[in-house]
Design a protein around this motif. Structure first.
Motif, short mmCIF file in Angstrom:
data_model
loop_
_atom_site.label_atom_id
_atom_site.label_comp_id
_atom_site.label_asym_id
_atom_site.label_seq_id
_atom_site.Cartn_x
_atom_site.Cartn_y
_atom_site.Cartn_z
N LEU A 17 44.79 19.15 -1.69
CA LEU A 17 45.81 20.19 -1.66
C LEU A 17 47.10 19.58 -1.12
CD1 LEU A 17 46.45 23.21 -2.04
CD2 LEU A 17 45.74 23.56 0.34
N LEU A 18 48.20 19.74 -1.86
CA LEU A 18 49.46 19.08 -1.51
C LEU A 18 50.48 20.00 -0.87
CD1 LEU A 18 49.90 16.98 -4.78
CD2 LEU A 18 48.85 16.26 -2.63
N GLY A 19 50.38 21.30 -1.13
CA GLY A 19 51.35 22.24 -0.55
C GLY A 19 51.29 23.57 -1.26
N GLY A 20 52.16 24.49 -0.83
CA GLY A 20 52.17 25.79 -1.47
C GLY A 20 53.17 26.76 -0.86
N VAL A 21 53.27 27.92 -1.49
CA VAL A 21 54.17 29.00 -1.07
C VAL A 21 53.39 30.30 -1.12
CG1 VAL A 21 56.28 30.28 -1.62
CG2 VAL A 21 56.20 27.81 -2.01
N LEU A 22 53.57 31.14 -0.11
CA LEU A 22 52.93 32.45 -0.06
C LEU A 22 53.98 33.49 0.31
CD1 LEU A 22 49.81 31.45 2.10
CD2 LEU A 22 49.86 31.66 -0.40
N VAL A 23 54.08 34.56 -0.49
CA VAL A 23 55.00 35.65 -0.20
C VAL A 23 54.26 36.97 -0.36
CG1 VAL A 23 57.15 36.81 -0.85
CG2 VAL A 23 57.00 34.33 -1.01
N GLY A 24 54.37 37.85 0.61
CA GLY A 24 53.75 39.16 0.52
C GLY A 24 52.33 39.23 1.05
N ASP A 25 51.61 38.13 1.00
CA ASP A 25 50.24 38.05 1.52
C ASP A 25 49.98 36.61 1.94
OD1 ASP A 25 47.57 38.05 2.13
OD2 ASP A 25 46.87 38.43 0.09
N ALA A 26 50.01 36.37 3.24
CA ALA A 26 49.83 35.01 3.75
C ALA A 26 48.58 34.91 4.62
CB ALA A 26 51.06 34.59 4.54
N ASP A 27 47.59 35.78 4.36
CA ASP A 27 46.36 35.76 5.17
C ASP A 27 45.66 34.40 5.11
OD1 ASP A 27 46.86 38.34 5.81
OD2 ASP A 27 45.25 39.23 4.63
N ALA A 28 45.77 33.72 3.98
CA ALA A 28 45.05 32.46 3.81
C ALA A 28 45.84 31.26 4.33
CB ALA A 28 44.73 32.24 2.33
N TYR A 29 47.01 31.49 4.89
CA TYR A 29 47.90 30.39 5.27
C TYR A 29 47.25 29.40 6.23
CZ TYR A 29 51.51 27.94 7.91
OH TYR A 29 52.23 26.97 8.57
N ASN A 30 46.67 29.88 7.31
CA ASN A 30 46.14 28.97 8.32
C ASN A 30 45.08 28.02 7.74
OD1 ASN A 30 47.53 29.69 10.83
ND2 ASN A 30 46.54 31.66 10.61
N MET A 31 44.20 28.57 6.92
CA MET A 31 43.15 27.74 6.33
C MET A 31 43.73 26.77 5.31
SD MET A 31 39.98 27.39 7.00
CE MET A 31 39.80 25.64 6.75
N LEU A 32 44.67 27.26 4.50
CA LEU A 32 45.31 26.38 3.51
C LEU A 32 46.05 25.24 4.20
CD1 LEU A 32 46.73 29.05 1.03
CD2 LEU A 32 44.85 27.47 0.59
N LEU A 33 46.72 25.54 5.29
CA LEU A 33 47.44 24.51 6.03
C LEU A 33 46.49 23.44 6.55
CD1 LEU A 33 49.99 23.38 7.39
CD2 LEU A 33 49.54 24.93 9.32
N GLN A 34 45.35 23.89 7.10
CA GLN A 34 44.38 22.93 7.64
C GLN A 34 43.77 22.06 6.53
OE1 GLN A 34 43.98 22.21 10.72
NE2 GLN A 34 45.28 23.86 11.49
N ILE A 35 43.49 22.68 5.39
CA ILE A 35 42.94 21.92 4.25
C ILE A 35 43.95 20.86 3.80
CG2 ILE A 35 42.25 22.09 1.82
CD1 ILE A 35 41.20 24.91 2.45
N CYS A 36 45.22 21.24 3.78
CA CYS A 36 46.27 20.33 3.35
C CYS A 36 46.47 19.19 4.35
CB CYS A 36 47.58 21.12 3.17
SG CYS A 36 48.99 20.14 2.62
N LYS A 37 46.57 19.53 5.63
CA LYS A 37 46.86 18.52 6.65
C LYS A 37 45.68 17.56 6.88
CE LYS A 37 48.93 19.83 10.43
NZ LYS A 37 49.31 20.61 11.63
N ASN A 38 44.47 18.09 6.80
CA ASN A 38 43.29 17.27 7.09
C ASN A 38 42.64 16.70 5.83
OD1 ASN A 38 42.93 17.66 10.12
ND2 ASN A 38 43.10 19.78 9.42
N LYS A 39 43.30 16.92 4.68
CA LYS A 39 42.81 16.39 3.40
C LYS A 39 41.34 16.74 3.16
CE LYS A 39 46.12 12.56 3.50
NZ LYS A 39 47.07 13.27 2.64
N MET A 40 41.03 18.01 3.42
CA MET A 40 39.66 18.49 3.24
C MET A 40 39.35 18.68 1.76
SD MET A 40 39.83 21.18 6.42
CE MET A 40 38.30 22.03 6.02
#
Length: 551
Positions: free
Chosen positions: A363-386
Motif C-alpha cells: 500500500l503506497l498511499g491514499g485519500v479519504l473524504v467523508g468516511d475515514a474510519d479505516a484511516y488508522n489501519m490503512l496508515l499502519q499497513i502503509c508505514k509498516n509495509k504489511m
C-alpha cells in the motif's frame, strides 16, 4: 544547566514537559511568551466558538509552571539575542544568561499583499485574541468570506457558521480545496459537503483588491467578478517567525525558517529551533506532531542521550466542519508507478482512494473524504509495509462493512508500530500500559502513555490494541463504546430510543460524560440517523449514485 525557551506555544510547552521528564539536576528553565495567555490548544481553536473556554483550551495552567520550577514570563517577548554573551533581553528589559537557547517562536499567518488588506473587518485566524476580534465584529456581519481553502481556512469557515453568519464563502487560489491533502475528486466531494452546510466555495480565484472605504464592503477578483461581504478572514498559510534568528545572525532559509540539522541544532551549537520556525531539510512542518517530536529530540540531547529527527510522515486525519478528511503515504501517485482503486458515493458524500504497487503487495498511499474510519489501519499497513489482502479493494469496502480485518488488524502490527504520532507512543507502549500498569480503560491508557491526547485521531486504534491485549490475558472485556459512554453500541441504541433523544448533546448529557471523541461522535450520529431518519434514508436509497473504479 540554564535553558531559556523563546515561545510558549504548543511545541514550546511540550518541550517543557519533555525536559522535566528527563530529571536533569540543577535545571533552571525560563520561558518567554509573547501572548499574555499560557500555551493553549491551537489544533482545536475553532471549538472556542462552539462553547469551549480559554481554560478548556489551556494545555497547562500557570500554576503548573510554578509547581515545576519554571520561570514563565508571559506578555514579555524577547527583543534581542546576544550569542557572543549567551544572553537574551526581553521587552521589559530583563536580561538572562543561558547555556542553551531553544527557539520555539512558531509561525504567523501569511497575509497576501492585497490592496485594502488593512481595512476594518479584515482578520487573520491564529490566536485567541484574533478570535475575540472576529467574535465582536461578527455580531453585525451578515456575510463572511475566508481566503484559504486549506484545513485552517475551512475551520475558519466553520467558525463563521458557529457565529451565526449563514452566508459564508471560501476562496481558494488553487483549482481544488486542500490541495496538499486531497485530489480533485476528493475536493469535489468536500465542496458538495460544504454546500450542504451553506458554505459556498470558489476555487481558482485570485483576489485583486478589497473594496470599501475604512471598512470592508466587498472583494474584486482578477477575473473581474465582485463578491460583497461584511467580514474577511485570511487563512492563506503560515510564515515562520524567524526574525529574532535573522537579527542575531543565525542561518535562515531563502524563503524563511531557521535552518537546523537532524539534532535540531542551528548554525550556533548552543541554540536549537523546534516547531514551525524550524527549517529541516528545506521543510517547514505545519503540524503539531512533528513539533512534539522535535521537542523530544532536543530534550533528550540536553539530558545527555542521543536522538535525531530524521523527518516526519505528514499523513493526517482531520475532522473539518464535522467532515472526515484524511490522507496518508503518497496520496497522489499514479501512472505506471502504481495502481489505484477509487470508491465514490455521491449520495453519502464519501470518497476513498488507495494507491498500491503494481504487484498488489504494498500500500503506497491514499485519500479519504467523508468516511475515514479505516484511516488508522490503512496508515499502519502503509508505514509498516504489511501484506495486503488478495483483493486490495477489501481495505476500503470490507473494512467498513465488517467483512474484513484490514490486513489482520492490530494483531499483525509490529511492536514498534507508531500508533500516536503526536506523543510518539508505540503499540508496545500501549500493551505495556495494560499488562504492566493495569490500565483497562482508554482513559487510563491515555493518562499512562499520553496516547490520543493530542489530535485524538488514534483513539479508535488505541482502544483496539487495549481490548486485544486484555483478551490475550484472558480478561472479560465489556465492549463499551468509549470512555465517554459506559454502554455498548447496542445498549446505547436502545437507551437513545427509549429516552427519545435526538442530538449528540442530548445523548451526552443524559448518558455520557466529558465532551465526546472521534470514536463516539460518529457512532452516536449513526445511531441517531438510524432511529430518526429511517424513512428519509429509505426514500433516497434508490437514488444513490455509487461509483467504483480500478486503474
Amino acid at each position: 544547566m540554564k535553558v531559556v525557551v523563546i515561545g510558549n506555544g504548543m511545541v514550546g510547552q511540550k518541550f517543557c514537559e519533555k525536559l522535566l521528564s528527563k530529571g536533569i539536576p540543577d535545571l533552571q528553565l525560563t520561558v518567554f511568551g509573547e501572548e499574555t495567555l499560557a500555551a493553549y490548544d491551537r489544533v482545536h481553536l475553532s471549538s472556542y466558538f462552539a462553547g469551549k473556554t480559554v481554560e478548556d483550551l489551556t494545555l497547562q495552567p500557570v500554576k503548573w509552571y510554578q509547581e515545576n520550577g519554571i520561570d514563565l514570563r508571559l506578555g514579555d517577548p524577547v527583543q534581542d539575542i546576544d550569542r557572543s554573551k549567551k544572553t537574551v533581553t526581553s521587552f521589559e528589559g530583563i536580561t538572562l544568561q543561558y547555556d542553551y537557547l531553544v527557539l520555539a517562536t512558531g509561525s504567523a499567518a501569511f497575509v497576501p499583499p492585497i490592496p485594502g488588506v488593512d481595512k476594518h473587518g479584515v482578520f487573520v485566524y491564529r490566536t485567541i485574541e484574533d478570535l475575540n476580534m472576529i467574535w465582536r465584529h461578527a455580531a453585525t456581519a451578515k456575510t463572511a468570506v475566508v481566503i484559504g481553502g486549506g484545513l485552517l481556512g475551512l475551520e475558519a469557515a466553520k467558525a463563521c457558521l458557529d457565529l451565526g453568519i449563514k452566508d459564508t464563502h471560501v476562496i481558494e487560489f488553487a483549482p481544488r480545496l486542500m490541495p496538499r491533502q486531497v485530489d480533485e475528486a476528493g475536493s469535489e466531494i468536500l465542496i458538495q459537503k460544504l454546500k450542504e452546510l451553506n458554505i459556498t466555495t470558489h476555487t481558482g480565484k485570485n483576489t485583486a483588491a478589497i473594496l470599501g472605504n475604512e471598512t470592508i464592503k466587498g472583494m474584486i477578483f482578477t477575473d473581474g467578478t465582485i463578491l460583497s461581504t461584511d467580514m474577511l478572514v485570511i487563512s492563506a498559510g503560515i510564515k515562520p517567525r524567524d526574525e529574532l534568528a535573522r537579527a542575531c545572525g543565525l542561518t535562515v532559509g531563502p524563503r524563511g525558517g531557521i535552518v537546523v540539522n537532524d539534532h535540531m541544532i542551528t548554525s550556533d551549537e548552543h541554540v536549537f529551533a523546534i516547531g514551525e520556525c524550524a527549517l529541516h531539510n528545506s521543510m517547514i512542518y505545519g503540524l503539531v506532531a512533528p513539533g512534539y517530536e522535535m521537542a523530544d529530540v532536543v530534550a533528550t540531547q540536553l539530558a545527555g542521550a542521543a536522538k535525531q529527527f530524521p523527518g516526519f510522515d505528514m499523513s493526517t486525519k482531520l475532522k473539518l466542519i464535522g467532515i472526515d478528511v484524511a490522507s496518508f503515504g503518497d496520496p497522489f501517485i499514479s501512472g505506471e508507478e502504481a495502481r489505484t482503486i477509487v470508491f465514490r458515493d455521491n449520495h453519502r458524500g464519501v470518497y476513498k482512494r488507495i494507491n498500491f504497487s503494481n504487484d498488489g503487495k504494498e500500500l503506497l498511499g491514499g485519500v479519504l473524504v467523508g468516511d475515514a474510519d479505516a484511516y488508522n489501519m490503512l496508515l499502519q499497513i502503509c508505514k509498516n509495509k504489511m501484506a495486503l489482502p488478495p483483493d486490495p479493494m477489501d481495505l476500503i469496502i470490507k473494512a467498513k462493512e465488517g467483512g474484513g480485518d484490514a490486513g489482520a488488524g492490530v494483531v499483525a502490527l509490529p511492536d514498534d508500530a507508531l500508533i500516536c504520532s503526536c506523543e510518539g507512543v508505540t503499540k508496545l507502549d500501549i500493551c505495556n500500559a495494560v499488562t504492566q500498569e493495569g490500565c483497562e480503560t482508554v482513559d487510563a491508557v491515555k493518562k499512562c502513555t499520553k496516547a490520543a491526547t493530542g489530535c485524538g485521531g488514534c483513539a479508535p486504534m488505541v482502544k483496539d490494541i487495549m481490548v486485544h491485549t486484555m483478551k490475550q490475558q484472558g480478561k472479560l472485556v465489556r465492549n463499551v463504546l468509549c470512555e465517554h459512554f459506559g454502554y455498548s453500541r447496542q445498549e446505547l441504541y436502545d437507551l437513545v430510543k427509549l429516552r427519545d433523544l435526538h442530538s449528540f448533546d442530548e445523548v451526552l448529557d443524559a448518558l455520557g460524560e466529558g465532551d465526546g471523541c472521534e470514536t463516539c461522535r460518529p457512532a452516536v450520529s449513526s445511531i441517531l440517523a438510524s432511529l430518526w431518519n429511517e424513512l428519509i434514508v429509505k426514500k433516497k436509497v434508490l437514488h444513490r449514485r455509487t461509483r467504483m473504479t480500478v486503474s
